[in-house]
Design a protein around this motif. Structure first.
Motif, PDB file in Angstrom:
ATOM      1  N   GLU A  78       0.839  -1.195   0.000  1.00  0.00           N
ATOM      2  CA  GLU A  78       0.000   0.000   0.000  1.00  0.00           C
ATOM      3  C   GLU A  78       0.874   1.246   0.000  1.00  0.00           C
ATOM      4  N   ASN A 104      -6.393  -0.814  -2.817  1.00  0.00           N
ATOM      5  CA  ASN A 104      -5.679  -0.009  -1.823  1.00  0.00           C
ATOM      6  C   ASN A 104      -5.965   1.474  -2.029  1.00  0.00           C
TER       7      ASN A 104
ATOM      8  N   THR B  36       4.198  -5.082   6.037  1.00  0.00           N
ATOM      9  CA  THR B  36       2.908  -4.473   5.706  1.00  0.00           C
ATOM     10  C   THR B  36       1.995  -4.341   6.925  1.00  0.00           C
ATOM     11  N   GLN B  39       1.782  -0.105  10.137  1.00  0.00           N
ATOM     12  CA  GLN B  39       0.803   0.982  10.023  1.00  0.00           C
ATOM     13  C   GLN B  39      -0.605   0.490  10.347  1.00  0.00           C
ATOM     14  N   ALA B  40      -0.855  -0.802  10.155  1.00  0.00           N
ATOM     15  CA  ALA B  40      -2.172  -1.358  10.477  1.00  0.00           C
ATOM     16  C   ALA B  40      -2.353  -1.423  12.000  1.00  0.00           C
ATOM     17  N   GLY B 127      -0.848  -9.603   4.025  1.00  0.00           N
ATOM     18  CA  GLY B 127      -0.410  -8.387   3.350  1.00  0.00           C
ATOM     19  C   GLY B 127       0.753  -8.663   2.446  1.00  0.00           C
ATOM     20  N   ILE B 144      -3.468  -8.752   0.336  1.00  0.00           N
ATOM     21  CA  ILE B 144      -4.224  -7.539   0.667  1.00  0.00           C
ATOM     22  C   ILE B 144      -3.247  -6.418   1.024  1.00  0.00           C
ATOM     23  N   GLY B 145      -3.744  -5.192   1.002  1.00  0.00           N
ATOM     24  CA  GLY B 145      -2.929  -4.040   1.381  1.00  0.00           C
ATOM     25  C   GLY B 145      -3.035  -3.766   2.877  1.00  0.00           C
ATOM     26  N   THR B 146      -2.269  -2.800   3.323  1.00  0.00           N
ATOM     27  CA  THR B 146      -2.189  -2.542   4.763  1.00  0.00           C
ATOM     28  C   THR B 146      -3.525  -2.101   5.370  1.00  0.00           C
ATOM     29  N   SER B 147      -4.316  -1.302   4.646  1.00  0.00           N
ATOM     30  CA  SER B 147      -5.624  -0.918   5.191  1.00  0.00           C
ATOM     31  C   SER B 147      -6.495  -2.150   5.394  1.00  0.00           C
ATOM     32  N   GLU B 148      -6.382  -3.090   4.471  1.00  0.00           N
ATOM     33  CA  GLU B 148      -7.158  -4.328   4.605  1.00  0.00           C
ATOM     34  C   GLU B 148      -6.610  -5.198   5.736  1.00  0.00           C
ATOM     35  N   GLU B 150      -5.447  -4.056   8.452  1.00  0.00           N
ATOM     36  CA  GLU B 150      -6.078  -3.454   9.635  1.00  0.00           C
ATOM     37  C   GLU B 150      -7.549  -3.877   9.730  1.00  0.00           C
ATOM     38  N   HIS B 151      -8.207  -3.931   8.596  1.00  0.00           N
ATOM     39  CA  HIS B 151      -9.616  -4.309   8.555  1.00  0.00           C
ATOM     40  C   HIS B 151      -9.813  -5.742   9.060  1.00  0.00           C
ATOM     41  N   ALA B 154      -9.179  -6.040  12.796  1.00  0.00           N
ATOM     42  CA  ALA B 154     -10.263  -5.485  13.610  1.00  0.00           C
ATOM     43  C   ALA B 154     -11.557  -6.282  13.510  1.00  0.00           C
TER      44      ALA B 154
END
Ligand code: SF4
Lengths: 200, 466
Positions: A78, A104, B36, B39-40, B127, B144-148, B150-151, B154
């Motif tokens: 990302e 992303n 990755t 940041q999550a 990630g 998956i990317g870092t936002s995912e 984190e998703h 959570a």
């Protein structure tokens, strides 16, 4: 995520195909534990070359990247999105994108615009000829517009991605509203919990 | 009409499918590594959210770790900081971590299967784009990317759009000397880097059924190089035999587990959105010549001549690739010298890969102009190889025998090419600068890598074994 309804500014053409995420942000940059500061690493291998398009004075401060086909393929990092945004890009236009990169981007509010290869070429021609001409990517109306050239083209975006961009929604927050469905799923499906050898 | 394996996996994991929104899929296993995830975890802290299911989450340190002996501390301060961040995050959120030096540590896509954490019928994310590897077990696995990341931490779920399905069928058996890496290079060449975009690919046919699990993982691993999000192979007895006695498998329930696992196949009459058939009997040992994994040529072949390409865009890409790679059109591949040979990565660092390379390595010595590294995919692979004496074969032949990790696959640790160096690599990406700034990467199989190390130029095993 910040809401985005339009991206306005100058655009720059990157006439290369298959620009993968390793090129967007080389791996030496991935060791950072922060989310910021990646703009310096954007295309870092190419930026040493004084003739590289982003080094041209007329393209400084561009907000829109008009890229060749298959932009953002490869690694899931990302950091590629963070680097593009940190550098100042708000929208990327190409005829095709890597799947994970597209995903992303939508989580961070980087607007992904897919146009036909022919239209991308046209737009690249326009911004090369007139680097200072303002370009608008309008997320509400789903059009790319170059008023100076009377060039206006619609693009497609699925309704959910559009809504999320416009509202600046946080995906996790949205999902957590489904907590009871998640609990219900967990009650009715076999657990794959790691066994004690795995959980130290 | 029957269902494809992908459709079955999709339906089984559907939590909710709100009208007009992406479906929410439940995630059975979340693999985490140092690059990755920081940041999550930060995002979780910021929003005061816990990890929903630490018991479905498994972390390891792989991308950054040096492959020096474990007694040597991590020298690079930023790598060290990232590894420490993973330690701290796993401790704070209660996640099992196999850190550097742990007996279970290794490349995330090597350890999941070998520990038996990867099982048929699961959804697996990480990630890292090569999460597609785990699809070899009939599980839906994707990067998956870092936002995912984190998703998933959570919520243990992910919003997903349903993919289209593609069947890639390999008919017939591969000729002797042709292995999984050659098959997948041929597939990526055929589909192109974008040909799989929007699809989940299921690999089938005799040449796939006859592969070991290691070989199947090599195939699924590189699905992403054709642009596909995931690769799949249906479960059969090879899958089930592999899983027997793995540490995370409850052997007291093995029979009922196996019965369930056998369901994870496409129905006979399932319909795929797209089908590709490749005649496996025509395949050869392959390698890449350019800067994307679809630029593939037989080792018998020559560097392609861009002026013969009819598509202008492809021609321009090929010209750029050749300039970057420092190659002349029409040069026979076998005449091109290499500087570095890398045997490793989640594509080809499993025990079978090391056995194949060692069988060649024991016939000679690494050419004096070549640096050759063998980096096992995990501690368990390393220990097994040492028990079989493979380490000694490599060391006696002049290879370096190193500690496990991603290593020169992406050059985040000190194992990197220097500008202009040419490598023969068993990894999965030949992108510009992937293995080090201005490095030139050619992808190929472990046996070919070993033969190339001995000859100092691209070579097939038969040249050494004869
Ligand atoms: S070995 Fe290479 S491709 Fe595999 S996980 Fe590590 S860096 Fe990614």
């Amino acid at each position: 995520m910040k809401a985005v309804s339009r991206v306005t500014g100058t655009a720059v053409a990157l006439r290369r195909s298959d620009v993968d995420t390793d090129q967007i942000i080389p791996s030496e940059w991935l060791k950072r534990v922060e989310r910021t500061g990646f703009g310096q690493g954007l295309f870092s291998e190419w930026r040493d070359d004084p003739t590289f398009v982003l080094n041209q004075p007329e393209h400084q401060g561009a907000a829109i990247l008009v890229a060749g086909p298959r932009f953002g393929t490869g690694s899931s990092r990302e950091h590629a999105v963070w680097a593009l945004m940190d550098y100042g890009f708000g929208a990327i236009i190409s005829s095709s994108f890597g799947d994970i990169f597209r995903n992303n981007s939508s989580k961070q509010g980087l607007v992904i615009v897919q146009l036909s290869a022919q239209l991308v070429e046209e737009l690249q021609g326009i911004v090369e000829q007139s680097p200072h001409t303002p370009v608008i990517v309008d997320v509400e109306r789903l059009v790319v517009e170059v008023a100076d050239f009377d060039w206006i083209q619609p693009f497609a975006m699925d309704a959910i991605t559009q809504e999320r961009l416009l509202e600046g929604w946080d995906d996790i927050g949205l999902t957590l509203r489904q907590s009871s469905a998640i609990e219900q799923y967990e009650r009715t499906h076999a657990s794959h919990a790691l066994n004690s050898t795995m959980q130290e | 009409m029957g269902k494809t394996l992908y459709e079955k996996l999709w339906e089984e994991h559907l939590v909710v499918a709100p009208v007009g929104e992406p479906a929410l899929l439940y995630i059975d296993l979340h693999l985490v590594h140092e690059v990755t995830s920081p940041q999550a975890f930060d995002g979780l802290r910021l929003n005061r959210r816990p990890v929903r299911r630490p018991d479905l989450t498994l972390a390891t340190a792989d991308h950054n770790v040096p492959t020096d002996p474990l007694s040597v501390p991590v020298a690079d301060p930023t790598s060290k900081r990232q590894l420490e961040a993973l330690d701290e995050n796993c401790r704070e959120f209660g996640i099992t971590l196999f850190a550097r030096g742990n007996e279970n540590q290794g490349i995330v896509h090597v350890i999941g299967p070998e520990l038996g954490a990867t099982q048929p019928g699961m959804t697996i994310v990480c990630g890292d784009s090569h999460t597609s590897t785990h699809g070899a077990f009939g599980s839906l696995a994707f990067g998956i990317g870092t936002s995912e990341v984190e998703h998933v931490l959570a919520t243990q779920t992910l919003p997903q759009q349903k993919a289209k399905t593609m069947a890639v069928t390999l008919t017939g058996a591969v000729p002797a000397g042709v292995g999984a890496k050659d098959i997948v290079l041929a597939i990526v060449q055929r589909l192109g880097t974008g040909g799989g975009a929007g699809y989940v690919i299921e690999y089938r046919g005799q040449a796939i059924s006859e592969l070991s699990m290691e070989g199947r993982m090599t195939i699924c691993n590189m699905s992403i190089e054709a642009g596909a999000r995931a690769g799949l192979i249906g479960v059969d007895e090879t899958t089930i035999d592999y899983l027997k006695n793995r540490p995370n498998i409850d052997m007291t329930k093995f029979d009922s587990l196996a019965t369930n696992w056998r369901n994870w196949v496409s129905d006979e009459d399932a319909h795929f959105d797209h089908e590709v058939v490749i005649d496996a009997t025509t395949l050869k040992p392959f390698m890449t010549w350019g800067t994307n994994p679809a630029q593939v040529v037989a080792i018998d072949g020559v560097v392609p001549d861009p002026s013969t390409f009819s598509d202008p865009e492809e021609r321009a890409t090929a010209e750029r690739s050749l300039t970057y790679m420092g190659l002349q059109a029409n040069t026979p591949m076998r005449e091109i010298p290499v500087d570095v040979v890398f045997i490793g990565s989640c594509t080809n660092s499993r025990i079978e890969d090391l056995r194949a390379a060692a069988a060649v390595a024991k016939r000679g010595r690494v050419a004096s102009s070549v640096r050759a590294l063998v980096v096992p995919g995990s501690h368990r692979v390393k220990t097994q190889a040492e028990a079989e004496g493979l380490d000694q074969i490599f060391i006696n032949a002049g290879f370096e025998w190193r500690e496990p990790g991603c290593s020169m696959c992406l050059g985040m640790n000190p194992d990197q090419l220097t500008p202009g160096q040419r490598s023969a690599s068993t990894s999965n990406r030949n992108f510009e600068g992937r293995q080090g700034r201005q490095g030139r990467t050619h992808l190929l199989s472990p046996a070919v890598a070993a033969a190339t190390a001995l000859k100092g130029r691209f070579a097939t095993p038969d040249e050494v074994l004869a």
